[in-house]
Design an enzyme around this catalytic site. Structure first.
Site, PDB file in Angstrom:
ATOM      1  N   ASP A   1      14.478  27.560 -27.559  1.00 57.70           N
ATOM      2  CA  ASP A   1      15.087  26.427 -28.265  1.00 57.70           C
ATOM      3  C   ASP A   1      15.774  25.443 -27.329  1.00 57.70           C
ATOM      4  OD1 ASP A   1      17.385  27.677 -27.501  1.00 57.70           O
ATOM      5  OD2 ASP A   1      18.067  28.213 -29.507  1.00 57.70           O
TER       6      ASP A   1
ATOM      7  N   ASP B   1       9.717  32.959 -27.084  1.00 54.29           N
ATOM      8  CA  ASP B   1      10.819  33.543 -27.838  1.00 54.29           C
ATOM      9  C   ASP B   1      10.404  33.548 -29.313  1.00 54.29           C
ATOM     10  OD1 ASP B   1      13.543  34.542 -27.929  1.00 54.29           O
ATOM     11  OD2 ASP B   1      13.977  32.715 -29.056  1.00 54.29           O
TER      12      ASP B   1
ATOM     13  N   ASP C   1      18.347  29.947 -24.976  1.00 60.31           N
ATOM     14  CA  ASP C   1      17.618  30.714 -23.975  1.00 60.31           C
ATOM     15  C   ASP C   1      17.776  30.112 -22.581  1.00 60.31           C
ATOM     16  OD1 ASP C   1      16.404  32.485 -25.986  1.00 60.31           O
ATOM     17  OD2 ASP C   1      15.384  30.672 -26.617  1.00 60.31           O
TER      18      ASP C   1
ATOM     19  N   CYS D   1       0.837  -1.200   0.000  1.00 61.82           N
ATOM     20  CA  CYS D   1       0.000   0.000   0.000  1.00 61.82           C
ATOM     21  C   CYS D   1       0.871   1.248   0.000  1.00 61.82           C
ATOM     22  CB  CYS D   1      -0.911   0.016   1.222  1.00 61.82           C
ATOM     23  SG  CYS D   1       0.003   0.207   2.777  1.00 61.82           S
TER      24      CYS D   1
ATOM     25  N   CYS E   1       3.761   1.832   2.414  1.00 67.91           N
ATOM     26  CA  CYS E   1       5.023   1.129   2.133  1.00 67.91           C
ATOM     27  C   CYS E   1       5.989   2.040   1.379  1.00 67.91           C
ATOM     28  CB  CYS E   1       4.774  -0.121   1.294  1.00 67.91           C
ATOM     29  SG  CYS E   1       3.661  -1.314   2.048  1.00 67.91           S
TER      30      CYS E   1
END
Length: 767
Positions: free
Chosen positions: A652, A453, A656, A37, A40
């Site tokens: 890109d 951009d 940038d 579960c 854990c």
């Protein structure tokens, strides 16, 4: 010259988030056994975190795997997991067809085993339940009833040992390690019901006459129903890995390479970098490479989502996994094995599916306290019934405690987040959107402002020279020769446009000396012993070169979204050159999608204000930053963040870098062979901004799905526990049956899994 011209030069690669770390620090993947579960998850992650050298440990509860980052041996990690009460073995981090087949086979065997165990348990439990409902009460009053129910008790014990053994083993491991989990609750609930029933059978005199009721059917039914729930969960969760299966299915199994002067078919694993590979029409391209001979159209839709085939000829890059449509191609292998774009994409998708968004970690923390709290509530409930409840108090106490323990099992909590993440990330990958991690998945759903951009993002990124206006007695060819010679060393799109324009006219370029890049303004150098200056208006003003006579013409160019650049020799203007970068066909529509989603769209460019304004007007963008220097792009991101915006930055992925790193989510527009795959939070495999809108739509749908799952799981537990404890009994005489609790708990997991799989039907383009 605009700042975008300079941004391509001298910029470090984008190392956003943990990508740099992930590349440098080894990762290992452990397959976990015995995790039942959500509670854990926290115990296993904590145990691994305590190992010296471990930097990060993240468990995927759905797949029962833990991805561990750090310099540490596998044996030490396995030992730590075993000390926490679970089993572990090393598996491969990479996804391969063989590993996936192995996992599917293991899941099939586990599914069959659960069905077998369910059948045994229900085979006893259902007849007993029918007997209790139709024939008579399950009470012990005579010697014959003691014998009969004693035999039933032994049969129930056999069911517990055969069908419920994994629950009791898991519970014992938890106790031994001073912890508690789902197995603990099931073992306590069913074990209490069976022990109480055996006391009634063996020594009925110690129990009041009214309380001589046996609950063997509850024990058998609970074990059977929970095994059924687990089986249905295993079957349903197998569908979540379909995105990975499809990606792996794209890989070719063999390649036709030149060896010893002839073409031979070899397994894909034997292709080496530098091999000459032949691919015929209708075949999958086996590895990444560069075309050395031939011409064809290639279907790249399986990677980028772009439906139109792309023409490929000598010198073009091709990507493994794409489909060669028409002609025969001969290409040189440049990336093989784990280095191919497809292999990296599969690894990235797998890594993202294994990661957790912050909302998922919250569920793990809560579930860590949940199980011990439920055990305390069960004890308190039993004590209240024993002290102030009606007769038979002992029977009521046993029923309420057992029901509380069973109904509170947090199976659904553990599944709520990872199921949705796996489906959502896979869905995004199908749309050509690669999401790096759960943090990015969650944050992308909250974006309120998106900075775009301009060059290569909104526009094609492949500008063309539209006008050459010589000043004085120079002709266009001479002007282009000087400008192209000066720019031939630059990799910026505007520079390449000028060079390509000269080449198209068969103009032979000269040599440049003393080349110097002037950040955000332009370039300078000497060509044919002439001192040249080439750039924007500000550069001309700074160098006191008169441009007034051509300023109006330049402004007219800018108003038409063309970038005017001035070429000067010495102290005299010799030409005005206009370059236009066409807007992508679908940019306007994609930007409208973002705006309709309530996202504030802002354009960022190094172009002059007039050009930027013209482009913004064509796109329907009201806000833009023009004449922005590379080093100032990140400050624009910070400016929006200070206004309270959750900011996405799209560029890109390399040029940038500072702005992408600072943004709340960095989006890189690239192709399958681009470094951008490894450098951004989210990579858009196709060049279209629709991928950006798709990424945000998938992110929002996934987070919405996670919240639905968490709400369903939490509300189920929160509402179910008080009813199980008996709060409704004084008012309505209602007491929840342990059998009903077992059925509800089992099917709550199925509900979560089914809801997560609804995401598979989601279509981002419709949102």
């Amino acid at each position: 010259m605009d700042s975008e011209h300079q941004s391509a030069q001298g910029k470090p690669c984008h190392q956003h988030g943990s990508s740099a770390q992930a590349a440098a620090v080894p990762q290992q993947v452990l397959m976990i056994e015995g995790a039942g579960c959500a509670s854990c998850v926290g115990k296993i992650e904590s145990a691994i975190h305590r190992v010296p050298g471990v930097q990060e440990a993240s468990m995927n509860f759905v797949e029962r795997t833990v991805t561990v980052t750090g310099e540490v041996s596998a044996d030490v990690l396995i030992q730590a997991v075993e000390q926490a009460g679970y089993g572990a073995r090393v598996t491969s981090e990479e996804s391969s067809a063989e590993l996936l087949d192995e996992k599917e086979q293991a899941d099939r065997e586990y599914y069959k085993r659960l069905l077998r165990e369910m059948s045994i348990a229900l085979g006893l439990g259902i007849p007993l339940m029918i007997y209790g409902l139709v024939i008579g009460e399950m009470t012990v009053t005579t010697t014959m009833e003691r014998v009969a129910w004693g035999l039933v008790g032994l049969a129930t014990l056999a069911v517990m040992l055969v069908s419920g053994r994994h629950f009791y083993v898991g519970a014992w491991k938890s106790v031994r390690n001073h912890s508690a989990n789902m197995d603990t609750l099931i073992a306590l609930g069913t074990g209490t019901a069976w022990l109480y029933s055996m006391v009634v059978v063996m020594v009925p005199d110690v129990v009041p006459l009214m309380a001589r009721h046996v609950y063997f059917e509850a024990t058998a039914m609970i074990i059977g129903l929970i095994n059924l729930g687990l089986a249905l969960e295993v079957r349903a969760r197998g569908r979540t890995s379909e995105a990975i299966k499809r990606l792996i299915g794209l890989q070719a199994r063999t390649a036709r390479v030149f060896r010893d002067g002839r073409e031979v078919d070899v397994p894909i694993e034997q292709v080496q970098k530098g091999d000459q590979v032949r691919v015929r029409p209708g075949e999958k391209i086996p590895v990444d490479g560069v075309v050395s001979d031939g011409h064809s159209s290639v279907d790249e839709s399986m990677l980028t989502g772009e439906p139109m085939p792309v023409e490929k000829t000598v010198g073009d890059e091709i990507v493994g996994g794409t489909l060669n449509k028409s002609g025969s191609l001969l290409f040189k292998a440049t990336r093989v094995g784990k280095d191919t774009a497809l292999a990296r994409i599969i690894s990235m998708v797998k890594q993202a599916q294994n990661s957790k968004p912050p909302i998922g970690r919250l569920a793990d923390v809560i579930s860590g306290y949940f199980v011990p709290a439920i055990m305390i509530i069960a004890v308190i409930s039993a004590l209240i019934w024993l002290n102030v409840g009606p007769e038979p108090t002992v029977a009521f106490a046993v029923v309420s405690a057992t029901t509380v323990l069973i109904i509170a099992c947090p199976c659904a909590l553990g599944l709520a987040t990872p199921m949705s993440v796996m489906v959502g990330v896979g869905k995004a990958a199908e749309a050509g959107v690669l999401i790096r991690n759960g943090q990015a998945l969650q944050t992308a759903s909250k974006i309120t402002a998106m900075i775009l951009d301009k060059t290569g993002t909104i526009t094609e990124g492949a500008p063309r020279v539209t006008e050459v206006v010589p000043v004085g007695d120079m002709d266009e060819a001479s002007v282009l020769r000087l400008a192209a010679t000066l720019e031939q060393g630059s990799e910026h799109p505007l520079a390449q446009a000028i060079v390509e324009s000269a080449q198209d006219r068969d103009i032979e370029l000269g040599e440049v000396d003393g080349f110097n890049s002037i950040a955000g303004h332009g370039v300078e150098g000497r060509v044919d012993d002439c001192s040249l200056l080439f750039g924007n208006e500000k550069l001309m003003r700074d160098r006191e070169i008169s441009i007034d006579a051509y300023l109006e013409q330049a402004q007219s160019m800018a108003a038409q979204a063309r970038t005017p650049m001035y070429l000067a020799s010495g102290e005299r203007l010799i030409a005005l050159i206009a370059v236009a970068d066409p807007i992508k066909e679908d940019s306007v529509e994609a930007i409208k999608r973002l705006q309709n989603d309530g996202i504030r769209v802002v354009m960022l460019t190094g172009d002059n204000r007039d050009t930027a304004k013209a482009v913004a007007e064509q796109l329907g963008i009201e806000e833009f930053f023009a004449e922005v220097l590379p080093e100032d792009k990140s400050s624009k991101v910070a400016e929006l963040q200070q206004q309270g915006e959750i900011v996405g930055m799209t560029g890109d992925g390399i040029n940038d870098a500072p702005a992408l790193a600072l943004a709340d989510v960095g989006f890189a527009i690239g192709t399958g062979t681009d470094v951008a795959i490894e450098s951004a939070d989210v990579t858009l495999m196709r060049g279209s901004l629709h991928g950006l809108a798709d990424a945000i739509a998938v992110s929002r749908a996934t987070l919405r799905n996670i919240r639905q799952n968490l709400f369903g799981a939490f509300i189920y537990n929160v509402a179910g526990v008080p009813v199980a404890a008996g709060v409704l009994y004084p008012f309505f005489g209602m007491l929840l049956s342990p059998v009903i609790a077992g059925a509800a708990m089992a099917f709550s997991s199925l509900t979560v899994v089914t809801n997560a799989n609804r995401l598979r039907l989601f279509k981002p383009e419709d949102h």
